[in-house]
Scaffold this active site. Structure first.
Site, PDB file in Angstrom:
ATOM      1  N   GLU A   1     -11.046  -1.349 -10.718  1.00  0.00           N
ATOM      2  CA  GLU A   1     -10.840  -2.285  -9.615  1.00  0.00           C
ATOM      3  C   GLU A   1     -11.863  -3.413  -9.667  1.00  0.00           C
ATOM      4  OE1 GLU A   1     -12.752  -1.963  -5.939  1.00  0.00           O
ATOM      5  OE2 GLU A   1     -12.843   0.240  -6.037  1.00  0.00           O
TER       6      GLU A   1
ATOM      7  N   LYS B   1     -10.759 -10.127  -0.539  1.00  0.00           N
ATOM      8  CA  LYS B   1     -10.562  -8.703  -0.734  1.00  0.00           C
ATOM      9  C   LYS B   1      -9.069  -8.427  -0.597  1.00  0.00           C
ATOM     10  CE  LYS B   1     -12.113  -4.214   1.078  1.00  0.00           C
ATOM     11  NZ  LYS B   1     -12.930  -3.540   2.127  1.00  0.00           N
TER      12      LYS B   1
ATOM     13  N   ASP C   1      -7.438   3.719  12.363  1.00  0.00           N
ATOM     14  CA  ASP C   1      -7.970   2.926  11.245  1.00  0.00           C
ATOM     15  C   ASP C   1      -8.000   3.803  10.005  1.00  0.00           C
ATOM     16  OD1 ASP C   1      -9.200   1.189   9.565  1.00  0.00           O
ATOM     17  OD2 ASP C   1     -10.961   0.811  10.825  1.00  0.00           O
TER      18      ASP C   1
ATOM     19  N   SER D   1      -7.370   3.756   5.716  1.00  0.00           N
ATOM     20  CA  SER D   1      -7.279   2.896   4.534  1.00  0.00           C
ATOM     21  C   SER D   1      -5.898   2.969   3.890  1.00  0.00           C
ATOM     22  CB  SER D   1      -8.336   3.309   3.512  1.00  0.00           C
ATOM     23  OG  SER D   1      -8.138   2.645   2.294  1.00  0.00           O
TER      24      SER D   1
ATOM     25  N   ASP E   1      -5.454   2.844   0.896  1.00  0.00           N
ATOM     26  CA  ASP E   1      -5.605   3.573  -0.374  1.00  0.00           C
ATOM     27  C   ASP E   1      -4.842   4.892  -0.344  1.00  0.00           C
ATOM     28  OD1 ASP E   1      -7.372   1.538  -0.863  1.00  0.00           O
ATOM     29  OD2 ASP E   1      -9.182   2.775  -0.850  1.00  0.00           O
TER      30      ASP E   1
ATOM     31  N   LYS F   1     -15.787   7.713   0.468  1.00  0.00           N
ATOM     32  CA  LYS F   1     -17.036   7.070   0.877  1.00  0.00           C
ATOM     33  C   LYS F   1     -17.636   7.815   2.072  1.00  0.00           C
ATOM     34  CE  LYS F   1     -15.737   2.427  -0.701  1.00  0.00           C
ATOM     35  NZ  LYS F   1     -14.315   2.618  -1.030  1.00  0.00           N
TER      36      LYS F   1
END
Length: 791
Positions: free
Chosen positions: A62, A124, A176, A178, A180, A197
């Site tokens: 990435e 981003k 909230d 992601s 991903d 993370k």
């Protein structure tokens, strides 16, 4: 070696492989071909396209970590380092980003610099941003989600990154989550990362991945799920794997079943950085509280970059150091998985090899024959070693006194008739060494043709009388068995001989395949009499790990290169050496090197340059080699001189230049002992990873500074033989090889352990010494050989 050669070669390759002229574009995914045909703003780098077109392993990377995750210049240094790490595994890195509104799958160095320096104010880019960013002709760093999308479109099966996005803290209220996570349900790509993370809610993220049906697999001995900066998060993954082969099999099974989701492989940060984990986690908790108090936690996609930056400030840069380390580590593991996946895909997509597992191959001095059926019914006991090649009758004539053979008369002496043939000798040696072990009496299977004559019956009967299997001996009607008639001088040295081995040339490789399907052995052994065509067929059939052992006979020098056409045809298909082991003598080593360099031009191939450059052998290696050359061959036999021949005759230089093709070279140096030259890499270094050069121990260890490669050169002194006790020299080399194979069956990690390797070579030399003192091609005393090394 010109340092710039690889760069020049890569540049030429990029020019020659344009999209319009590439001959193998059909191998790209149908979705990606459609994109190109419709003029979609997606560009695949020529190097990446060439790799995908030929099933070479590629790892996606990435670019948000470059544009938003780390400060400049750390960002560009990290990006270059990670790409180099991927290359060290034999894979092609494909960093994905957006430049001027065009998606780039694989970036030029100048484009990496542009994104890292943020000169174009890159955005981003997640899934929702792709089209708008393209229309606006903006630069952008792709997140996990968008990188997954483009990797899947291009057919890249492995993507390595630092950490995965997930459910944010308080996400049960804010929703909230992601993007991903959802992307892993749409893209059949293996995502290799250091876990979720630690600024996120790891427990809820794992629960959400379970709901989505995404496999979560810890890449370690336990199911502990890592927490980015820490090796343990306190949560468990449902599955774990311990090696790249099993991880690749998971991904390949997805492909076989037509599943469209990806898989998450969670790799813990290297242990070296574990001590920083607790301190960094305290900073993470503080940064999260600050983000909530200041309202930053409500800024969506800006939250993660802010938190990472703040954690870096609070830890005075230690978190950044750990971040770089974990990204490099996931790139290393990702490369290993991608490499194994490419091997699996290539093996299983060969039309003739769909049913065969990974089998190591051993090649010696072999032959070809037309099989008309085994001489006995197939034994149901599975063999660990299958040895394919020549079984012969040896007629040995040894004169009492060495005469001048031009006298054209008979000479007093002794004649003996024994069994021989390189493959048969090796099989007998391995059988005798293994037969004393539990459940190993049938561990060795010899496959060889025998003629319809008295010699054929003799080979079968004597083989059975030794307790060896005979179900691999194949009767060839109307043909004469192989016979070798040698003349020895009074000291047992070879003067001349006649080898009638025509039967060997009638054998076809297809006969081996049914045996491999039945036995699934650990090692397949082929001796060098086999034809190049049969060798190539065997390589295609069992391409993951090959063992190639050359005959010790000087007359086999010309046969030592029969494996080279198979290597030339398959070079570059896998980043590792195509053949795992080779055991040439000094004459064969020189001939093999010259033919590979000149006739087959293998040392101008890009793959060869990449591997050699990855060794990064410098002045310190040459200095240590010179010092080793001044050591005596044997402390017990000063008359043998020193090891200067290793340098002066280019023995080590030739061996190192052959390592891109042969991973381990066991060089038989006659009265000067044995030299092992080998390359170890990635996770397969064993305890050599902790070793440094030890000239007293007669070994040099060179750890590459630019790749995961480790090069080892080690000399093993010869075993002293009392004068006048040598009876026959023709089978000693075969005995050494057969014994070493038996040691490998007992301990497959022999070459990864310093002590185990020394013991194995010592015992193998002891076995060869017994044969030197025997009138048989292989000493019967091997059956009682102690597995303890000589002191």
């Amino acid at each position: 070696m010109p340092i710039g050669s690889c760069t020049v070669s890569s540049a030429l390759r990029r020019v020659s492989l344009s999209h319009e002229t590439h001959p193998c574009r059909r191998f790209l995914t149908s979705q990606f071909r459609s994109l190109q045909e419709t003029g979609a703003p997606v560009d695949i780098h020529p190097e990446v396209e060439e790799a995908l077109s030929h099933n070479k392993p590629v790892v996606a990377l990435e670019s948000t970590i470059i544009t938003h995750g780390m400060p400049y210049p750390t960002s560009i240094d990290m990006a270059r380092s990670v790409e180099n790490t991927v290359r060290s595994t034999g894979c092609i890195p494909a960093t994905i980003g957006i430049i001027d509104g065009r998606v780039k799958i694989g970036l030029e160095p100048s484009q990496l610099e542009r994104l890292a320096s943020r000169s174009g104010n890159p955005l981003k880019i997640s899934r929702r941003d792709i089209s708008a960013a393209i229309v606006s002709e903006r630069d952008g760093g792709t997140t996990c989600s968008s990188t997954l999308i483009f990797a899947a479109l291009a057919g890249i099966r492995v993507f390595a990154t630092g950490g995965l996005g997930g459910v944010h803290r308080g996400g049960e209220n804010t929703l909230d989550v992601s993007a991903d996570l959802h992307e892993l349900t749409r893209c059949s790509v293996g995502l290799v990362c250091a876990g979720v993370k630690s600024i996120l809610d790891i427990g809820r993220t794992l629960e959400y991945l379970e709901t989505l049906g995404v496999p979560v697999i810890s890449y370690r001995e336990t199911k502990d799920f890592p927490a980015f900066y820490s090796r343990k998060s306190g949560h468990q993954a449902p599955w774990n794997v311990t090696n790249a082969i099993d991880a690749a099999r998971v991904l390949y099974t997805h492909r076989q079943l037509g599943m469209t989701n990806g898989a998450l492989f969670a790799v813990p940060i290297p242990e070296k950085y574990e001590a920083n984990g607790a301190v960094i986690q305290e900073a993470v908790e503080l940064a999260v509280r600050e983000s909530e108090e200041s309202g930053i936690s409500k800024l969506g996609k800006e939250v993660t970059p802010w938190l990472l930056k703040r954690v870096g400030e609070l830890t005075q840069g230690r978190s950044l150091e750990s971040n770089v380390a974990l990204v490099r580590n996931t790139a290393l593991i990702g490369g290993q998985i991608a490499r194994e996946y490419a091997n699996l895909a290539w093996e299983n997509e060969q039309t003739d090899v769909r049913s065969l597992p990974s089998v190591p191959i051993v090649m010696l001095n072999i032959s070809s024959f037309i099989h008309t059926g085994p001489s006995e019914a197939l034994n149901d006991e599975k063999a660990s070693i299958v040895v394919v090649g020549c079984a012969a009758v040896d007629i040995t004539s040894k004169v009492q006194q060495t005469p001048t053979f031009s006298q054209k008369t008979t000479h007093p002496g002794k004649l003996t008739l024994t069994l021989g043939g390189v493959a048969r000798n090796i099989a007998e040696a391995a059988h005798r060494v293994l037969a004393g072990s539990k459940n190993q009496n049938a561990a060795t299977l010899l496959m060889a043709p025998v003629g319809e004559d008295i010699f054929g019956r003799l080979i079968t009967d004597l083989t059975r009388s030794m307790g060896m299997r005979t179900d691999g001996l194949s009767l060839v009607p109307g043909q004469q068995s192989a016979v070798c008639n040698v003349l020895l001088d009074a000291q047992g040295g070879l003067e001349t001989g006649i080898a009638d081995m025509d039967l060997s040339q009638l054998w076809k490789g297809s006969e081996v395949f049914s045996v491999l399907r039945h036995h699934r052995p650990r090692l397949l052994v082929l001796d060098g009499n086999i034809s190049s065509e049969t060798m190539s067929a065997c390589y295609l059939f069992c391409s993951v790990r090959l063992l190639f052992t050359l005959s010790s006979e000087p007359t086999s020098v010309t046969k030592s290169t029969r494996i080279l056409p198979a290597i030339a045809a398959n070079l570059g298909r896998t980043p590792r050496s195509l053949i795992s082991y080779a055991s040439p003598n000094l004459l064969e080593l020189g001939h093999l090197y010259e033919e590979a360099r000149t006739t087959f031009d293998l040392m101008s191939h890009d793959h060869w340059w990449r591997v050699i450059d990855g060794f990064s052998l410098g002045s310190s290696f040459r200095m240590e080699l010179d010092q080793l050359g001044r050591a005596p061959v044997s402390d017990k036999a000063p008359e043998l001189g020193d090891l200067s021949f290793l340098v002066n005759k280019g023995v080590v230089q030739m061996a190192i230049n052959l390592l891109p093709f042969f991973q381990h070279l066991v060089i038989k140096c006659g009265e000067h002992g044995v030299v092992v030259v080998m390359r170890l890499g990635d996770a397969n270094v064993g305890n050599w990873s902790m070793e440094r050069s030890n000239l007293q121990g007669r070994y040099i260890v060179a750890h590459s500074q630019v790749s995961a490669e480790t090069i080892v050169v080690q000399h093993f002194p010869p075993i002293h033989i009392p004068p006048g006790t040598v009876v026959n020299t023709t089978g000693a080399g075969d005995t050494l090889v057969g014994t070493l194979l038996a040691m490998l069956v007992r301990n497959p990690k022999t070459f990864l352990d310093v002590v185990a390797l020394r013991n194995a070579i010592d015992i193998s030399q002891q076995a060869a010494t017994l044969t030197l003192q025997s009138s048989s091609a292989v000493s019967p005393l091997l059956s009682s050989l102690s597995m303890q090394p000589l002191q």
